[in-house]
Scaffold this active site. Sequence first.
Site, PDB file in Angstrom:
ATOM      1  CG  ASP A 191      57.739  51.232 -17.070  1.00  0.00           C
ATOM      2  OD1 ASP A 191      57.807  49.994 -17.036  1.00  0.00           O
ATOM      3  OD2 ASP A 191      56.855  51.841 -17.694  1.00  0.00           O
ATOM      4  CG  ASP A 226      56.303  48.139 -26.032  1.00  0.00           C
ATOM      5  OD1 ASP A 226      55.854  47.883 -24.906  1.00  0.00           O
ATOM      6  OD2 ASP A 226      57.523  48.143 -26.281  1.00  0.00           O
TER       7      ASP A 226
HETATM    8  O1  1PR Z   1      62.917  47.587 -26.722  1.00  0.00           O
HETATM    9  O2  1PR Z   1      64.046  45.611 -25.765  1.00  0.00           O
HETATM   10  O3  1PR Z   1      64.926  47.885 -25.312  1.00  0.00           O
HETATM   11  O4  1PR Z   1      62.817  47.100 -24.298  1.00  0.00           O
HETATM   12  C1  1PR Z   1      62.329  48.295 -23.817  1.00  0.00           C
HETATM   13  C2  1PR Z   1      61.262  47.954 -22.807  1.00  0.00           C
HETATM   14  O5  1PR Z   1      60.858  49.159 -22.189  1.00  0.00           O
HETATM   15  C3  1PR Z   1      60.036  47.328 -23.440  1.00  0.00           C
HETATM   16  O6  1PR Z   1      59.609  46.259 -22.628  1.00  0.00           O
HETATM   17  C4  1PR Z   1      58.985  48.431 -23.414  1.00  0.00           C
HETATM   18  O7  1PR Z   1      57.707  47.908 -23.121  1.00  0.00           O
HETATM   19  C5  1PR Z   1      59.456  49.292 -22.266  1.00  0.00           C
HETATM   20  N1  1PR Z   1      59.178  50.731 -22.465  1.00  0.00           N
HETATM   21  C6  1PR Z   1      59.832  51.536 -23.319  1.00  0.00           C
HETATM   22  N2  1PR Z   1      59.340  52.800 -23.202  1.00  0.00           N
HETATM   23  C7  1PR Z   1      58.397  52.763 -22.274  1.00  0.00           C
HETATM   24  C8  1PR Z   1      57.608  53.904 -21.805  1.00  0.00           C
HETATM   25  O8  1PR Z   1      56.690  53.761 -20.999  1.00  0.00           O
HETATM   26  N3  1PR Z   1      57.917  55.077 -22.302  1.00  0.00           N
HETATM   27  N4  1PR Z   1      57.442  51.042 -20.877  1.00  0.00           N
HETATM   28  C9  1PR Z   1      58.285  51.465 -21.810  1.00  0.00           C
HETATM   29  C10 1PR Z   1      56.569  50.143 -21.071  1.00  0.00           C
HETATM   30  C11 1PR Z   1      54.571  49.573 -20.167  1.00  0.00           C
HETATM   31  C12 1PR Z   1      54.512  48.772 -18.966  1.00  0.00           C
HETATM   32  C13 1PR Z   1      53.707  49.450 -17.906  1.00  0.00           C
HETATM   33  C14 1PR Z   1      52.320  48.926 -18.108  1.00  0.00           C
HETATM   34  C15 1PR Z   1      51.444  49.069 -16.910  1.00  0.00           C
HETATM   35  N5  1PR Z   1      55.653  50.434 -20.097  1.00  0.00           N
HETATM   36  O9  1PR Z   1      55.754  48.477 -18.500  1.00  0.00           O
HETATM   37  O10 1PR Z   1      54.289  49.082 -16.731  1.00  0.00           O
HETATM   38  O11 1PR Z   1      51.726  49.590 -19.203  1.00  0.00           O
HETATM   39  O12 1PR Z   1      51.214  50.390 -16.607  1.00  0.00           O
HETATM   40  P1  1PR Z   1      49.892  50.851 -15.883  1.00  0.00           P
HETATM   41  O13 1PR Z   1      49.495  49.746 -14.962  1.00  0.00           O
HETATM   42  O14 1PR Z   1      50.298  52.078 -15.118  1.00  0.00           O
HETATM   43  O15 1PR Z   1      48.879  51.133 -16.939  1.00  0.00           O
HETATM   44  P2  1PR Z   1      63.725  47.070 -25.614  1.00  0.00           P
END
Ligand code: 1PR
Length: 526
Positions: free
Chosen positions: A225, A380
């Site tokens: 991320d 998500d």
């Molecule tokens: O909406 O098309 O602009 O895409 C935004 C992207 O950013 C989406 O794929 C969304 O999942 C991601 N995203 C947005 N905010 C966050 C955040 O964490 N605040 N991250 C985010 C998503 C989830 C996974 C993470 C897993 C594994 N994070 O990427 O890597 O949950 O984590 P873990 O193994 O530590 O539990 P758009």
Amino acid sequence: MITLLDYGAGNVRSVMNAVKKLGADLKLVTRPEDILDAEKLIFPGVGNYVTMIQILHQKGYIEPLREYLGADRPFFGICLGMQALFEGSEEDASGLESLGFFKGKVNRFDTGLAVPHIGWNGVNIKQDSPVLQGVGPDTKFYFVHSYHIVPQDPEVILTTTTYDYEFASAVQKGNVMGTQFHPEKSGEAGMKLLDAFIHTRNLHSQGPADIRGKGLSKRIIACLDVRSNDRGDLVVTKGDQYDVREKGDVRNLGKPVELAGRYYREGADEITFLNITGFRDFPLKDMPMIRVLEQTSEHVFVPLTIGGGIRDYTDSKGKTYTALDVASQYFRSGADKISIGSDAVHIAMEYIRTGKKTGKTSIEEISRVYGNQAVVISIDPKRVWVKSPGDAPGHHVVKTDIPGPDKEGFCWFQCTVQGGRRAMDLDAVSLAAACEELGAGEILLNCIDRDGTNSGFDLELVNAVRGHVTIPVIASSGAGCEEHFSQVFKKTSAEAALAAGIFHRQEVPIRAVKNHLAENKIEVRL
Ligand code: 1PR
């Protein structure tokens, strides 16, 4: 000197980087004459078959290619570049002629397994070819395709691969060869194969061979991320249930390019970058992720996915960029797949409401040009507990073993947009199914409840979504130990599992996950 036939679609940067890394000089075909001037020609095809054949005709490449091949000069077709050697494809209704060097056709997979066939699979070797030196029963290559060749002449088959049934996965006749898999995305094994093509003088095979390879691996994906911190540095961060701030600051777990390099060396099967603030910034504005991709693809030879901000956008001067423009820029910079989050939710809601495909959404446009295997939908979701299925009309409700705060025995998985900030009236199962219909090739299934908790994947969520799509599903969020990976592969049909925190904090090495899976008789690439 290697000549590369780049017809302008998909990620050829990785092939260029691989060739350069192997010490060869590189020249791009810009005119039909360049084909006949080549010493060795590589034709990497990615994306859509019809687009490829149309461009080959428009640019006047068909005749020189036929002459080059007919003279038994060194040629390596990758994926579509190999399919083009045959007489035609089920994917192509245009009636335009293909190269027709080999007799036979290209057919769509006819299987109950997920299509596209994505991931690391073994090969059964049928010819003793110098390019397969060192390839053995344990060697795996990276595949991503929905169609496969059906050669008429079995003698030209170099390898076969098993995915439900055995199909021809590489061909060779004299100096002309092609692989369905992507050597430039197949780590060390792929680099060796390309090296042999580039540096071996006589490529002719020495006769038949019979070595059997293994089957499709479950993939382990490392996710980064990425966002700017408050000082403006681009960092890899990690949230707890999507909250990436600790004592007010954005958590900083390292630099994107360095971390991606480490995960490649440690055996990650794929690497995913999510630009988590992409929903509010325009990704092409200062293009930080483009540089990350360019630099990463110079030394990382496994598939790269990029997500965040892939949507249509109008800038302050009124200039409009389509999601396809943004995606194209990413593919040119070294991405193999793009992932769409928020935009997919809006698209799916509209599609479900009207029942009509417009052909103009980001999902449809990008999959039309680059192939559906290049379009991942990142979901998500958050759990919403209900007392009975009737309490959530219009949503896919499941019976849950994890009761809600008021002991509710059912739940549905509510989609969110803008990085989990806004909940929408759509469930994850409906979103996944609608996106598959619109042309998506894979689902990246996050889970806000589990993200960063180390408490294991949400198996009920994975089963609910995987049960309603035929495209591969990547289980994401919550991995805390090796056992969580064996659990997700034993108790669901997920094709891949993704983790972030445990890899960033070096709590569980990727190798330990793979060794654990192998001990549990789960097929992996070691
Ligand atoms: O909406 O098309 O602009 O895409 C935004 C992207 O950013 C989406 O794929 C969304 O999942 C991601 N995203 C947005 N905010 C966050 C955040 O964490 N605040 N991250 C985010 C998503 C989830 C996974 C993470 C897993 C594994 N994070 O990427 O890597 O949950 O984590 P873990 O193994 O530590 O539990 P758009």
